[in-house]
Write an enzyme that holds these catalytic residues in place. Structure first.
Site, PDB file in Angstrom:
ATOM      1  N   GLU A   1      45.565  29.887  56.121  1.00 20.23           N
ATOM      2  CA  GLU A   1      45.773  29.351  57.399  1.00 20.23           C
ATOM      3  C   GLU A   1      46.024  30.464  58.584  1.00 20.23           C
ATOM      4  O   GLU A   1      45.336  30.438  59.338  1.00 20.23           O
ATOM      5  CB  GLU A   1      46.784  28.233  57.465  1.00 20.23           C
ATOM      6  CG  GLU A   1      46.948  27.621  58.863  1.00 20.23           C
ATOM      7  CD  GLU A   1      47.754  28.605  60.038  1.00 20.23           C
ATOM      8  OE1 GLU A   1      47.875  28.414  61.115  1.00 20.23           O
ATOM      9  OE2 GLU A   1      48.842  28.894  59.366  1.00 20.23           O
TER      10      GLU A   1
ATOM     11  N   ASP B   1      42.645  31.101  61.032  1.00 16.90           N
ATOM     12  CA  ASP B   1      43.196  31.046  62.925  1.00 16.90           C
ATOM     13  C   ASP B   1      42.215  32.062  63.113  1.00 16.90           C
ATOM     14  O   ASP B   1      41.853  31.965  64.417  1.00 16.90           O
ATOM     15  CB  ASP B   1      44.414  31.053  62.843  1.00 16.90           C
ATOM     16  CG  ASP B   1      44.810  31.036  64.312  1.00 16.90           C
ATOM     17  OD1 ASP B   1      44.617  29.980  65.000  1.00 16.90           O
ATOM     18  OD2 ASP B   1      45.228  32.155  64.951  1.00 16.90           O
TER      19      ASP B   1
ATOM     20  N   ASP C   1      46.202  23.060  60.369  1.00 19.94           N
ATOM     21  CA  ASP C   1      46.304  24.088  59.393  1.00 19.94           C
ATOM     22  C   ASP C   1      45.416  23.946  58.373  1.00 19.94           C
ATOM     23  O   ASP C   1      44.936  25.172  57.772  1.00 19.94           O
ATOM     24  CB  ASP C   1      47.776  24.270  58.927  1.00 19.94           C
ATOM     25  CG  ASP C   1      48.971  24.338  59.931  1.00 19.94           C
ATOM     26  OD1 ASP C   1      48.461  24.795  61.035  1.00 19.94           O
ATOM     27  OD2 ASP C   1      49.908  24.412  59.750  1.00 19.94           O
TER      28      ASP C   1
ATOM     29  N   GLU D   1      41.983  25.144  59.355  1.00 16.69           N
ATOM     30  CA  GLU D   1      41.761  26.806  59.475  1.00 16.69           C
ATOM     31  C   GLU D   1      41.957  27.241  57.984  1.00 16.69           C
ATOM     32  O   GLU D   1      41.303  28.484  57.806  1.00 16.69           O
ATOM     33  CB  GLU D   1      43.054  27.101  60.291  1.00 16.69           C
ATOM     34  CG  GLU D   1      42.816  26.896  61.652  1.00 16.69           C
ATOM     35  CD  GLU D   1      44.134  27.181  62.658  1.00 16.69           C
ATOM     36  OE1 GLU D   1      43.871  27.156  63.761  1.00 16.69           O
ATOM     37  OE2 GLU D   1      45.157  27.466  62.153  1.00 16.69           O
TER      38      GLU D   1
END
Length: 228
Positions: free
Chosen positions: A45, A49, A118, A121
C-alpha cells in the site's frame, strides 16, 4: 502459487494477468489476516500510493498543458483521496476478493473506505512489481479514466461548494443533521439531511456520516443547478 477462482476473476476485472500471482494474494491480505507465513498488504500500500500519485500527476500534466500548480493540486487530491480510491475498488468488487480476519469481516471490513482504498493501492503496487511501471500505469488509467475526465467537478468537495453557493447569496452556512441510523453497530448506515437557510434541503445515506454529508450536499447542489 496458483490463484483461487475468486482471485482469477478479480484479476480479469482488474485487467492484469499476474506472472507472480503471490503478489496479488499479498495485496489482498488485510493486516487482520496476516501471519509470519502470510504477509499483509501494508508495505505494498505504501508503494502503490506513490505509483498512483505519479500516474495521476503525469496524466494531469498531459491533460492540461496550461494549468498552474494551484489548479493541478486540487484535481490531484480529488483523484487520489481515500474516498476516490475506495469507489474504484467497489467498482471492480475488490471487497469480494479481500482476505480478512474474522473480527474485521464481522465489522464490515469489505465495505470500509479505508480498507478498500489501502487494498487498491496495494494492488497497484503488485502490478508495478509484477510487470513494471507501464503495466501499472495502464491499469490505473483504465480504472481512473472516468474520474480524470470529470476531475474539475470533483476537485472541490461538495460541502465546500454548497457553502460557497450559500455565502454568495448572503445566506448562513448550510446545516447538517443526522435524521436516521440503520444497521448493526459494526456496520451502521447514516441518513443525513442538509438544509439551507432559504429552506432548500436534501438527504442522503452512507456508511459514514462524512460520506453521507458529502452525498447530501452534492444532491442539493444538483437540485439547485437544475432549478436555475
Amino acid at each position: 502459487m496458483k490463484l483461487s477462482a475468486d482471485l482469477i476473476a478479480f484479476s480479469a476485472r482488474l485487467g492484469h494477468d499476474f506472472a507472480r500471482p503471490e503478489l496479488l494474494g499479498r495485496a489482498l491480505t488485510h493486516p487482520s489476516m496476516s501471519s509470519p507465513s502470510r504477509p499483509d498488504n501494508q508495505r505494498l500500500e505504501f508503494l502503490g500510493d506513490r505509483v498512483l500519485g505519479l500516474v495521476m500527476a503525469e496524466a494531469l500534466l498531459h491533460a492540461d498543458k496550461s494549468a498552474t500548480e494551484g489548479q493541478l493540486a486540487p484535481r490531484f487530491n480529488a483523484l487520489v483521496r481515500k474516498e476516490a480510491c475506495a469507489e474504484i475498488a467497489r467498482a471492480i468488487n475488490l471487497g469480494d476478493a479481500l482476505k480478512l480476519g474474522r473480527s474485521e469481516m464481522l465489522s464490515g471490513g469489505r465495505r470500509k473506505d479505508a480498507v478498500l482504498a489501502d487494498a487498491i493501492e496495494a494492488v497497484i503496487a503488485a502490478v508495478y512489481m509484477d510487470a513494471g511501471f507501464e503495466a501499472a500505469r495502464a491499469v490505473v488509467l483504465r480504472h481512473w479514466s472516468g474520474r480524470l475526465a470529470a476531475v474539475d467537478s470533483d476537485a472541490r468537495d461538495a460541502k465546500t461548494m454548497l457553502q460557497e453557493w450559500a455565502q454568495a447569496r448572503g445566506q448562513t452556512p448550510p446545516t447538517y443533521h443526522e435524521i436516521a441510523r440503520f444497521g448493526p453497530d459494526h456496520a451502521p448506515e447514516f441518513t443525513i439531511q442538509v438544509q439551507l437557510a432559504s429552506g432548500e434541503a436534501a438527504q442522503a445515506s452512507a456508511g459514514s456520516k462524512r460520506q453521507a454529508e458529502q452525498l447530501a450536499a452534492r444532491a442539493l447542489l444538483q437540485r439547485l443547478e437544475a432549478e436555475t
